[in-house]
Scaffold this motif. Structure first.
Motif, short mmCIF file in Angstrom:
data_model
loop_
_atom_site.label_atom_id
_atom_site.label_comp_id
_atom_site.label_asym_id
_atom_site.label_seq_id
_atom_site.Cartn_x
_atom_site.Cartn_y
_atom_site.Cartn_z
N THR A 73 -37.26 21.77 48.09
CA THR A 73 -36.06 22.60 48.20
C THR A 73 -35.50 22.86 46.81
O THR A 73 -35.87 22.19 45.84
N ARG A 74 -34.62 23.82 46.73
CA ARG A 74 -33.97 24.13 45.45
C ARG A 74 -33.23 22.90 44.92
O ARG A 74 -33.32 22.57 43.74
N THR A 75 -32.52 22.21 45.83
CA THR A 75 -31.77 21.02 45.43
C THR A 75 -32.68 19.95 44.85
O THR A 75 -32.41 19.39 43.78
N ALA A 76 -33.79 19.68 45.54
CA ALA A 76 -34.73 18.65 45.08
C ALA A 76 -35.35 19.05 43.74
O ALA A 76 -35.54 18.22 42.85
N ALA A 77 -35.68 20.33 43.58
CA ALA A 77 -36.31 20.79 42.34
C ALA A 77 -35.40 20.57 41.14
O ALA A 77 -35.84 20.08 40.09
N PHE A 177 -27.39 4.50 51.64
CA PHE A 177 -28.24 4.62 52.82
C PHE A 177 -27.43 4.33 54.09
O PHE A 177 -27.57 5.02 55.10
N VAL A 178 -26.58 3.31 54.03
CA VAL A 178 -25.74 2.97 55.19
C VAL A 178 -24.81 4.13 55.53
O VAL A 178 -24.62 4.48 56.71
N LEU A 179 -24.23 4.75 54.53
CA LEU A 179 -23.27 5.83 54.75
C LEU A 179 -23.93 7.15 55.15
O LEU A 179 -23.35 7.93 55.91
N LEU A 180 -25.15 7.40 54.63
CA LEU A 180 -25.74 8.73 54.76
C LEU A 180 -26.83 8.85 55.80
O LEU A 180 -27.18 9.97 56.19
N ARG A 181 -27.39 7.74 56.26
CA ARG A 181 -28.53 7.83 57.17
C ARG A 181 -28.17 8.63 58.42
O ARG A 181 -27.19 8.37 59.11
N GLY A 182 -29.00 9.63 58.69
CA GLY A 182 -28.78 10.47 59.86
C GLY A 182 -27.79 11.59 59.65
O GLY A 182 -27.57 12.40 60.54
N GLU A 183 -27.18 11.64 58.45
CA GLU A 183 -26.14 12.64 58.17
C GLU A 183 -26.59 13.68 57.16
O GLU A 183 -25.87 14.66 56.94
N SER A 185 -30.07 15.76 54.87
CA SER A 185 -31.38 16.35 55.07
C SER A 185 -32.48 15.31 54.90
O SER A 185 -32.31 14.28 54.22
N LEU A 186 -33.63 15.59 55.51
CA LEU A 186 -34.78 14.70 55.42
C LEU A 186 -35.20 14.49 53.96
O LEU A 186 -35.45 13.36 53.53
N THR A 187 -35.26 15.56 53.19
CA THR A 187 -35.72 15.45 51.80
C THR A 187 -34.81 14.54 50.99
O THR A 187 -35.29 13.65 50.28
N SER A 188 -33.50 14.73 51.12
CA SER A 188 -32.56 13.90 50.36
C SER A 188 -32.65 12.44 50.77
O SER A 188 -32.63 11.53 49.93
N ALA A 233 -25.37 11.72 41.37
CA ALA A 233 -25.69 13.00 42.02
C ALA A 233 -25.47 12.90 43.52
O ALA A 233 -24.89 13.81 44.15
N PHE A 234 -25.91 11.79 44.14
CA PHE A 234 -25.71 11.59 45.58
C PHE A 234 -24.22 11.41 45.89
O PHE A 234 -23.72 11.95 46.90
N LEU A 235 -23.52 10.67 45.06
CA LEU A 235 -22.10 10.42 45.31
C LEU A 235 -21.29 11.71 45.29
O LEU A 235 -20.43 11.94 46.14
N ILE A 236 -21.57 12.56 44.30
CA ILE A 236 -20.81 13.81 44.20
C ILE A 236 -21.17 14.75 45.35
O ILE A 236 -20.28 15.33 45.99
#
Length: 357
Positions: A73-77, A177-183, A185-188, A233-236
């Protein structure tokens, strides 16, 4: 949002772990030939030359597996581009030593890649004032750059003892991981898993858990700056705008120890007329070591404190506690840390007497 089941995430984690073990083992002899090693000196008191391969291996695992397995994805790139920049600059600094000004320039460029490529901008601090959302407006971009560079350097500066920067980063990754799992995208989500697996593999080498089978390695500036960049980057991204999953103040709890230690260290150095980027032995882990705590005891105490703070932040988020209450409690935790450091000499003597008794 798309997400994977835990067994599949565990499989990705194990794959990344094994790939990191392979890379560290294969690249270690090459680092000796290239002179990419950390040698003992007055400030660095380890024995012998230690390969600075951990950070490079972690980046290769994250980037390689992302490119091979995940839909790009653009974000991952752009995230991988910024990661490559800080890793390369960090590795160059590990080998040849750069001025802190040049390192800051590279980090600012990486911050702009995150801001304009990934779209991560700190637009709001949330309602850290009762009934008022603190929005940044025209200050959004400069504050975001300051935040990204700050967290990068927080992890870089606290990387002064085996397992410390890596352990603190792992606490942040687990919290994310605890906060974001399931919330998200798969790539992130899987990028986070890849880097976590590589980090655990690095820690086994760095802490020399199996001395008969592994060589001790360091992550170097390449690793500490990479970890800081990915975490911030993840926090922001997931505290702002349409992608928001948790409150901005919760992010402070996940990086509490390195961020607090950096702020207090910078203030103390400036107060004494020194450059804030001048290395010394005044960080929180040095306090415990002056009190004659072993390295293992020091590491465990600091990581337990970091884990406790992260757990508090996550619990407050899960309970829906207002952001201003969470922020007030964080200031209390910050103050406790500051008092501990400010009274370091007296506390060191107290701990030493306590241990003797």
């Amino acid at each position: 949002m798309a997400h994977t089941s835990l067994p599949v995430e565990l499989l990705y984690f194990v794959f990344a772990f094994l790939f990191a073990v392979f890379l560290i083992t294969v690249l270690t002899p090459l680092t000796f030939r290239l002179g990419l090693t950390d040698d003992p000196c007055k400030r660095k008191r380890h024995s012998g030359s230690v390969p600075l391969v951990g950070g490079i291996a972690m980046f290769l695992v994250m980037a390689g597996l992302t490119l091979l397995i995940l839909p790009m994805t653009r974000t991952a790139a752009y995230l991988l581009t910024a990661s490559a920049l800080v890793t390369l600059v960090g590795a160059y600094d590990d080998r040849f030593t750069m001025s802190y000004k040049m390192r800051l320039v590279a980090q600012v460029i990486a911050a702009f890649v995150i801001i304009y490529g990934v779209g991560n901008v700190l637009q709001s601090f949330g309602q850290i004032i009762p009934g008022v959302e603190v929005r940044l407006g025209y200050l959004a971009v400069p504050v975001t750059v300051l935040g990204i560079v700050g967290v990068i350097n927080a992890y870089n500066l606290i990387d002064g003892m085996d397992g410390l920067a890596g352990g603190l980063a792992l606490v942040a990754f687990v919290g994310l991981f605890v906060l974001l799992r399931g919330e998200i995208s798969l790539t992130s989500e899987i990028i986070l898993v890849f880097l976590s697996g590589a980090l655990v593999a690095y820690l086994l080498f760095n802490l020399h858990v199996f001395p008969s089978y592994t060589t001790k390695v360091f992550m170097g500036d390449a690793g500490s700056t990479l970890l800081g960049l990915i975490i911030v980057a993840f926090l922001i991204r997931y505290t702002q705008g349409a992608s928001r999953v948790f409150e901005p103040v919760t992010a402070l709890w996940l990086v509490a120890v390195p961020l607090t230690d950096m702020c207090i260290t910078f203030f103390r150095r400036l107060r004494h007329g020194k450059s804030p980027f001048r290395p010394d032995r005044t960080h929180v882990h040095h306090i415990f070591q002056r009190a004659r705590f072993s390295k293992n005891a020091t590491l465990i105490i600091i990581l337990l404190w970091a884990t406790f703070l992260a757990a508090v932040g996550i619990l407050l988020e899960r309970l829906g506690v207002p952001a201003f209450v969470s922020f007030g409690l964080f200031i209390v935790a910050f103050a406790i840390h500051a008092v501990f450091v400010a009274r370091a000499w007296q506390i060191s003597k107290f701990f030493y007497r306590l241990r003797r008794n």
